[in-house]
Design an enzyme around this catalytic site. Structure first.
Site, PDB file in Angstrom:
ATOM      1  N   ASN A  45       0.856  -1.160   0.000  1.00  0.00           N
ATOM      2  CA  ASN A  45       0.000   0.000   0.000  1.00  0.00           C
ATOM      3  C   ASN A  45       0.903   1.223   0.000  1.00  0.00           C
ATOM      4  O   ASN A  45       1.987   1.188   0.595  1.00  0.00           O
ATOM      5  CB  ASN A  45      -0.869  -0.038   1.267  1.00  0.00           C
ATOM      6  N   ASN A  47       0.739   3.749   1.692  1.00  0.00           N
ATOM      7  CA  ASN A  47       1.035   3.980   3.103  1.00  0.00           C
ATOM      8  C   ASN A  47       1.607   2.656   3.612  1.00  0.00           C
ATOM      9  O   ASN A  47       0.881   1.757   3.972  1.00  0.00           O
ATOM     10  CB  ASN A  47      -0.243   4.350   3.852  1.00  0.00           C
ATOM     11  N   GLU A  55       2.649 -13.987   5.134  1.00  0.00           N
ATOM     12  CA  GLU A  55       2.397 -14.903   6.247  1.00  0.00           C
ATOM     13  C   GLU A  55       1.123 -14.537   6.988  1.00  0.00           C
ATOM     14  O   GLU A  55       0.333 -15.420   7.341  1.00  0.00           O
ATOM     15  CB  GLU A  55       3.582 -14.881   7.233  1.00  0.00           C
ATOM     16  N   CYS A  89       5.493 -10.680  11.830  1.00  0.00           N
ATOM     17  CA  CYS A  89       4.859 -11.947  11.459  1.00  0.00           C
ATOM     18  C   CYS A  89       5.239 -13.056  12.428  1.00  0.00           C
ATOM     19  O   CYS A  89       4.412 -13.903  12.770  1.00  0.00           O
ATOM     20  CB  CYS A  89       5.245 -12.326  10.030  1.00  0.00           C
TER      21      CYS A  89
END
Length: 130
Positions: A45, A47, A55, A89
């Site tokens: 994105n 941002n 994951e 993650c």
């Protein structure tokens, strides 16, 4: 499922990545205890903090369909550089997976195997918050 098949599923998941900024595709394949496989890819994105990691996409799909027991995870990048899950993650995986949870990272000349505990020692757990 053979480990090679799980790695291949992670490689295939990369094809769906949305990476207009980094051009660094990542795919993940998460196998549940009952043998179901959920895949995910990174979704960038503008941002950056709103970007999703492969994951967490795979884990989210598994959780959303009621799975809570996980057998192992394979991660692959378009560079086949042995990418490991990032710290965020790893912590998310630690919410649902044991310290010995196997993580396979795809490299140019095969793959490396780690446990979640090796990648994230001294994990923050529910017990720390009580």
């Amino acid at each position: 499922m053979e480990i090679e098949d799980l790695v291949q599923a992670a490689r295939e998941a990369q094809e769906h990545a949305h990476v207009p900024y980094s051009e660094y595709r990542v795919g993940a394949a998460l196998e549940t205890e009952d043998g179901t496989v959920f895949t995910g890819c990174n979704i960038e994105n503008a941002n950056y903090s709103n970007s999703l990691h492969a994951e967490e996409v795979a884990l989210s799909q598994a959780i959303a369909t009621g799975h809570r027991g996980f057998a192992r995870l394979a991660v692959s990048s378009s560079k086949r550089d042995g990418v490991t899950p990032c710290g965020m993650c790893r912590q998310t995986l630690a919410e649902f997976c044991r310290e010995g949870f196997p993580i396979v990272c795809d490299g140019e000349e095969g793959y490396e195997k780690y446990t979640l505990g090796e990648l994230l020692p001294n994990t923050i757990t529910r017990e720390h918050l009580e």
